[in-house]
Write an enzyme that holds these catalytic residues in place. Structure first.
Site, PDB file in Angstrom:
ATOM      1  N   GLU B  52      59.859  98.872  -6.623  1.00 20.36           N
ATOM      2  CA  GLU B  52      58.412  98.681  -6.454  1.00 20.36           C
ATOM      3  C   GLU B  52      58.062  97.448  -5.626  1.00 20.36           C
ATOM      4  O   GLU B  52      57.024  97.405  -4.976  1.00 20.36           O
ATOM      5  CB  GLU B  52      57.714  98.607  -7.810  1.00 20.36           C
ATOM      6  CG  GLU B  52      57.641  99.943  -8.556  1.00 20.36           C
ATOM      7  CD  GLU B  52      58.869 100.233  -9.400  1.00 20.36           C
ATOM      8  OE1 GLU B  52      59.876  99.492  -9.290  1.00 20.36           O
ATOM      9  OE2 GLU B  52      58.821 101.206 -10.183  1.00 20.36           O
ATOM     10  N   PHE B 114      55.364 102.052 -25.461  1.00 20.80           N
ATOM     11  CA  PHE B 114      56.457 102.138 -24.496  1.00 20.80           C
ATOM     12  C   PHE B 114      55.915 101.891 -23.082  1.00 20.80           C
ATOM     13  O   PHE B 114      54.926 102.492 -22.686  1.00 20.80           O
ATOM     14  CB  PHE B 114      57.125 103.517 -24.586  1.00 20.80           C
ATOM     15  CG  PHE B 114      58.211 103.706 -23.568  1.00 20.80           C
ATOM     16  CD1 PHE B 114      59.351 102.907 -23.587  1.00 20.80           C
ATOM     17  CD2 PHE B 114      58.094 104.669 -22.577  1.00 20.80           C
ATOM     18  CE1 PHE B 114      60.346 103.065 -22.638  1.00 20.80           C
ATOM     19  CE2 PHE B 114      59.088 104.842 -21.624  1.00 20.80           C
ATOM     20  CZ  PHE B 114      60.219 104.036 -21.661  1.00 20.80           C
ATOM     21  N   GLN B 115      56.554 101.010 -22.358  1.00 23.81           N
ATOM     22  CA  GLN B 115      56.177 100.644 -20.989  1.00 23.81           C
ATOM     23  C   GLN B 115      54.755 100.109 -20.885  1.00 23.81           C
ATOM     24  O   GLN B 115      54.067 100.327 -19.897  1.00 23.81           O
ATOM     25  CB  GLN B 115      56.403 101.816 -20.028  1.00 23.81           C
ATOM     26  CG  GLN B 115      57.886 102.167 -19.944  1.00 23.81           C
ATOM     27  CD  GLN B 115      58.246 103.029 -18.755  1.00 23.81           C
ATOM     28  OE1 GLN B 115      57.473 103.877 -18.336  1.00 23.81           O
ATOM     29  NE2 GLN B 115      59.446 102.826 -18.223  1.00 23.81           N
ATOM     30  N   LYS B 164      46.820 106.486 -18.572  1.00 23.61           N
ATOM     31  CA  LYS B 164      47.249 107.867 -18.343  1.00 23.61           C
ATOM     32  C   LYS B 164      46.189 108.879 -18.768  1.00 23.61           C
ATOM     33  O   LYS B 164      45.945 109.862 -18.075  1.00 23.61           O
ATOM     34  CB  LYS B 164      48.562 108.124 -19.106  1.00 23.61           C
ATOM     35  CG  LYS B 164      49.162 109.472 -18.775  1.00 23.61           C
ATOM     36  CD  LYS B 164      50.591 109.603 -19.254  1.00 23.61           C
ATOM     37  CE  LYS B 164      51.156 110.954 -18.820  1.00 23.61           C
ATOM     38  NZ  LYS B 164      52.572 111.103 -19.187  1.00 23.61           N
ATOM     39  N   MET B 480      68.686  77.603   4.830  1.00 20.27           N
ATOM     40  CA  MET B 480      67.622  76.624   4.653  1.00 20.27           C
ATOM     41  C   MET B 480      67.910  75.729   3.441  1.00 20.27           C
ATOM     42  O   MET B 480      67.630  74.534   3.456  1.00 20.27           O
ATOM     43  CB  MET B 480      66.274  77.328   4.503  1.00 20.27           C
ATOM     44  CG  MET B 480      65.091  76.393   4.541  1.00 20.27           C
ATOM     45  SD  MET B 480      65.060  75.401   6.049  1.00 20.27           S
ATOM     46  CE  MET B 480      64.011  76.388   7.101  1.00 20.27           C
TER      47      MET B 480
HETATM   48  C1  LIG Z   1      62.885  85.120  -3.760  1.00 22.26           C
HETATM   49  C2  LIG Z   1      63.268  83.782  -3.274  1.00 22.26           C
HETATM   50  N1  LIG Z   1      64.213  83.076  -3.934  1.00 22.26           N
HETATM   51  C3  LIG Z   1      64.589  81.856  -3.491  1.00 22.26           C
HETATM   52  C4  LIG Z   1      64.007  81.308  -2.376  1.00 22.26           C
HETATM   53  C5  LIG Z   1      64.420  79.921  -1.895  1.00 22.26           C
HETATM   54  N2  LIG Z   1      65.041  80.006  -0.550  1.00 22.26           N
HETATM   55  C6  LIG Z   1      64.345  79.718   0.564  1.00 22.26           C
HETATM   56  S1  LIG Z   1      65.238  79.939   1.953  1.00 22.26           S
HETATM   57  C7  LIG Z   1      66.594  80.394   1.074  1.00 22.26           C
HETATM   58  C8  LIG Z   1      67.863  80.762   1.763  1.00 22.26           C
HETATM   59  C9  LIG Z   1      67.756  81.957   2.620  1.00 22.26           C
HETATM   60  O1  LIG Z   1      69.031  82.268   3.105  1.00 22.26           O
HETATM   61  P1  LIG Z   1      69.233  83.377   4.217  1.00 22.26           P
HETATM   62  O2  LIG Z   1      68.420  84.576   3.914  1.00 22.26           O
HETATM   63  O3  LIG Z   1      70.674  83.592   4.425  1.00 22.26           O
HETATM   64  O4  LIG Z   1      68.580  82.712   5.494  1.00 22.26           O
HETATM   65  P2  LIG Z   1      69.007  81.426   6.345  1.00 22.26           P
HETATM   66  O5  LIG Z   1      68.230  80.270   5.818  1.00 22.26           O
HETATM   67  O6  LIG Z   1      70.481  81.243   6.195  1.00 22.26           O
HETATM   68  O7  LIG Z   1      68.594  81.769   7.728  1.00 22.26           O
HETATM   69  C10 LIG Z   1      66.329  80.367  -0.291  1.00 22.26           C
HETATM   70  C11 LIG Z   1      67.303  80.691  -1.340  1.00 22.26           C
HETATM   71  C12 LIG Z   1      63.010  82.067  -1.740  1.00 22.26           C
HETATM   72  N3  LIG Z   1      62.358  81.631  -0.662  1.00 22.26           N
HETATM   73  N4  LIG Z   1      62.682  83.298  -2.187  1.00 22.26           N
END
Ligand SMILES: Cc1ncc(C[n+]2csc(CCOP(=O)(O)OP(=O)(O)O)c2C)c(N)n1
Lengths: 163, 567
Positions: B52, B114-115, B164, B480
């Site tokens: 979803e 439920f749900q 529902k 990042m």
């Molecule tokens: C759902 C979610 N969880 C954690 C984060 C924190 N976060 C920001 S950037 C990142 C790393 C992303 O890694 P990747 O997709 O490999 O991209 P890169 O930075 O290596 O280009 C994380 C864990 C986030 N933005 N969203």
């Protein structure tokens, strides 16, 4: 500074939790909140007392205005207004204290609405600070129970909050 | 007497009346009647996602790339909780969307059925508004209101929760063609006296900057923004959400500003004497530390549809509440009527200063590298698609490089989760973009961590033949996160290494797509060209990139705009 914000909102389920949720989500302070339907049953009137700098209170009113169910909103501190709160307070009243408490109630223009041989129940209306003052005047240990409605406010004269 | 329709029929009829052609969803017990009605008609197409969250992101991408209201349909309980990330993502970026959720029957509400979850309660802080429809006679009107609220004023997601039994009951159907609400009347026109003050201030500017955000995109005001910038010969910088609002390849564009904005954009923003903020909100990723920002003396004009965005983080001198499109039109008219022009000599000096900042070449990187540089992949992508693709992204370094290196000349081409920063957004959003733009070239720039958050959607792409081009900038790190750990946490790379990665080529192939692994810089261009030649296929390109590359410039958290770390 302390601000009294008055709002008219649709009298719908969930509207109150939207307001309460907004305050907690954005970290705004609520000192008191009171709400009841108006003469038009589709509308509720809410009074929120909040404390914050002018900038914060400006944000509070703007954010409240954004809630879809809020019809109108005013910050009563922007003009002359009247503020009232109702307090019921039960105090221990034995012996010579009974007379003294009665006098105190008179001074504060309250009334005693229930009596036992050990206690008085007092009704008092006024600004929130007047109610505070009354509680300070009564000996701390004598206060058995208090219940307060939170402040309600209304503009003076022609200043009207209406749809 | 007109025939009575069930709540489910009414729901679908309302969607048809709203001109909805495509919705994204996932069935379940509470929405079975609605699915049954979907089955019996063919005006509204349903796209079955695999989770979803993806339904909502796809509806979001659909909305962002087309300016239609995106629609998602989910079941009660876990259907809703899975959707919440998508809803919050759309809310933070003000995307018009209607989410229809099933709920347990009214008689079961509150009994831990439920749900059952308190959908209205859970979603309240991340929707523009939500409704629980307990009375079938209010259903049609509520859906009408939902579309109206979602798409007017500052747009946003609106959820309609339908128990529902309500979807099963019957009532007469009449779709209201207009809605008026005494409690909701968003302004569009700006205050004329304020616009006049803005015009005067603009004409008095010596070091102006136009700072344009997502509001320009949302109100379809890119042509007006462009006209304004060009008639004044002012520099223009765009926020992450505003890219494409002003053509990035034009010389008056300073590129993006903010945490990873260009040196010239950030310096100009810091040292301007008049800043014209258009549909932007001075958020923490844009101006950094607001105290530092306010150290410089400048006048600010702020045009925004949402009064609560004005004077929230910085004090504004000329606030104008209104739809960016309306206000810009008025402003342009007024400026044309005015005889005066801004001080041209001063403007010339200002441009000279900006050119000096530009010479700093803040986006330079090693073009001779023997390892693939992520920036280079995006530059090549830009060249090969002639800047004309729809680009979605996930969240991380790749997102920032995409924003810096893909020069967006048109609005609604750059689709990313700017406000919430939701990893997992990219591919599902791209599905929505492709469905809204069947002929468009759609690429998703992602990282090996982000893509795995909604990787299951490769299956949806197969089912509906969505020929996305997935550009995976695979640095084997949550890049990042690694960058922050390198800069601010003493090189301790806690849990940011991506171990046990799948073989993305095989993975793509197992879903019936084309997979490519690209390891050498000299192969990048060829691979991209080949991928775009495969017009009907999804191509998953796994680019093995430099693990140590960082995003520059960078304004560290809590610092000011002029305190950038540069390469
Ligand atoms: C759902 C979610 N969880 C954690 C984060 C924190 N976060 C920001 S950037 C990142 C790393 C992303 O890694 P990747 O997709 O490999 O991209 P890169 O930075 O290596 O280009 C994380 C864990 C986030 N933005 N969203």
């Amino acid at each position: 500074m302390r601000h009294i914000i008055s709002l008219l909102m649709e009298n719908e389920a969930g509207a109150l939790s939207r307001v309460a949720g907004l305050f907690s989500a954005r970290g705004y302070n609520i000192e008191s909140l009171s709400v009841a339907p108006t003469e038009d049953p589709t509308l509720s009137r809410m009074t929120v007392v909040t404390i914050g700098s002018d900038e914060v209170v400006e944000q509070v009113t703007k954010q409240l205005n954004k809630l879809i169910e809020v019809v109108k909103i005013i910050d009563l501190n922007e003009g002359n207004h009247i503020e009232r709160e109702l307090m019921l307070v039960k105090v221990r009243a034995i012996g010579s204290d009974r007379e003294e408490i009665k006098r105190l109630v008179e001074i504060f223009r309250g009334c005693i609405i229930d009596v036992t041989d050990k206690s008085y129940t007092i009704e008092l209306t006024g600004t929130s600070s007047k109610l505070d003052a009354f509680l300070e005047a009564v000996e701390r240990s004598a206060v058995l129970e208090t219940v307060r409605t939170g402040a309600s406010g209304i503009g003076r004269g022609e200043w009207i909050l209406k749809v | 007497m007109s025939v009575e329709l069930t709540g489910a029929e009414i729901t679908i009829r309302c969607l048809q009346e709203e001109g909805v052609r495509c919705i994204f969803g996932y069935p379940g017990g509470a929405v079975l009647f609605i699915y049954d009605e979907l089955f019996k008609q063919d005006k509204v197409r349903h796209i079955l996602v695999r989770h979803e969250q993806a339904a909502v992101h796809a509806a979001d991408g659909y909305a962002r790339s087309s300016n239609n209201v995106g629609v998602a349909l989910v079941t009660s309980g876990p259907g809703v909780t899975n959707a919440v990330t998508g809803i919050a993502t759309a809310y933070m970026d003000s995307i018009p969307m209607v989410i229809i959720s099933g709920q347990v029957p009214t008689s079961a509400i509150g009994l831990d059925a439920f749900q059952e979850v308190d959908t209205v309660g859970i979603t309240r802080p991340c929707v523009k508004h939500n409704f629980l429809v307990k009375d079938i006679t209010e259903l049609a009107q509520t859906i009408k209101k939902a579309f109206y609220i979602a798409s007017t004023g500052r747009p946003g997601p609106v959820l309609v929760d339908i128990p529902k039994d309500v979807s099963q009951q019957k009532t007469k159907f009449a779709y209201p063609d207009k809605i008026t609400m005494r409690s909701y009347n968003p302004v569009t026109k700006g205050h004329s006296r304020q616009i006049k003050r803005a015009a005067e201030l603009i004409l008095s500017a010596k070091r102006p900057v136009i700072y344009a955000g997502g509001g320009v995109i949302l109100s379809d005001a890119a042509p007006q923004l462009t006209e304004l910038v060009q008639m004044l010969n002012f520099p223009c910088t765009n926020t992450l959400m505003g890219l494409g609002g002003y053509p990035a390849t034009d010389k008056q564009s300073l590129g993006m500003l903010g945490m990873h904005g260009t040196y010239e954009a950030n310096m100009a923003m810091q040292y301007c004497d008049v800043s014209v903020a258009v549909g932007a909100r001075f958020d923490d990723r844009v101006i950094g530390n607001p105290k530092h920002f306010s150290n410089e003396n400048r006048k600010i004009i702020h045009i925004d549809i949402d009064p609560s965005s004005i004077s929230k983080r910085v004090k504004v001198d000329v606030p104008i509440v209104g739809d960016v499109l309306d206000v810009l039109k008025e402003l342009i008219k007024l400026l044309k009527a005015e005889k005066g022009k801004p001080d041209q000599a001063a403007l010339k000096e200002w441009w000279k200063q900006i050119e000096l900042w530009r010479e700093r070449d803040c986006l330079k990187y090693d073009r001779e590298s023997k390892i693939i540089k992520p920036q280079m992949v995006i530059e090549k992508l830009f060249n090969i698609t002639k800047g004309d693709a729809f680009i979605t992204s996930d969240v991380g370094q790749h997102q920032m490089w995409a924003a810096q290196f893909y020069k967006f000349d048109k609005p609604r081409r750059w689709i990313n989760s700017g406000g919430l920063g939701t990893m997992g957004f990219g591919m599902p959003a791209a599905m929505g973009v492709q469905l809204a733009n069947p002929k468009g070239k759609v690429a998703c720039i992602t990282g090996e961590a982000s893509i795995q958050m909604c990787i299951q959607e490769l299956s949806t792409c197969k089912q509906y033949k969505l020929p996305l081009k997935i550009i995976n900038l695979n640095n084997r790190y949550m890049g990042m996160v690694r960058q922050w750990q390198e800069f601010f946490h003493g090189n301790r790379y806690a849990e940011s290494y991506m171990n046990a990665l799948p073989d993305f080529v095989k993975l793509a192939e197992s879903y019936g797509h084309v997979g490519m692994k690209i390891e050498r810089p000299e192969d990048v261009e060829g691979a991209l060209k080949e991928a775009f030649k495969l017009k009907d296929q999804l191509v998953f390109m796994d680019f093995i990139t430099d693990q140590t590359e960082n995003v520059f410039p960078m304004v560290p958290g809590g610092k000011g705009l002029s305190e950038m770390i540069l390469v």
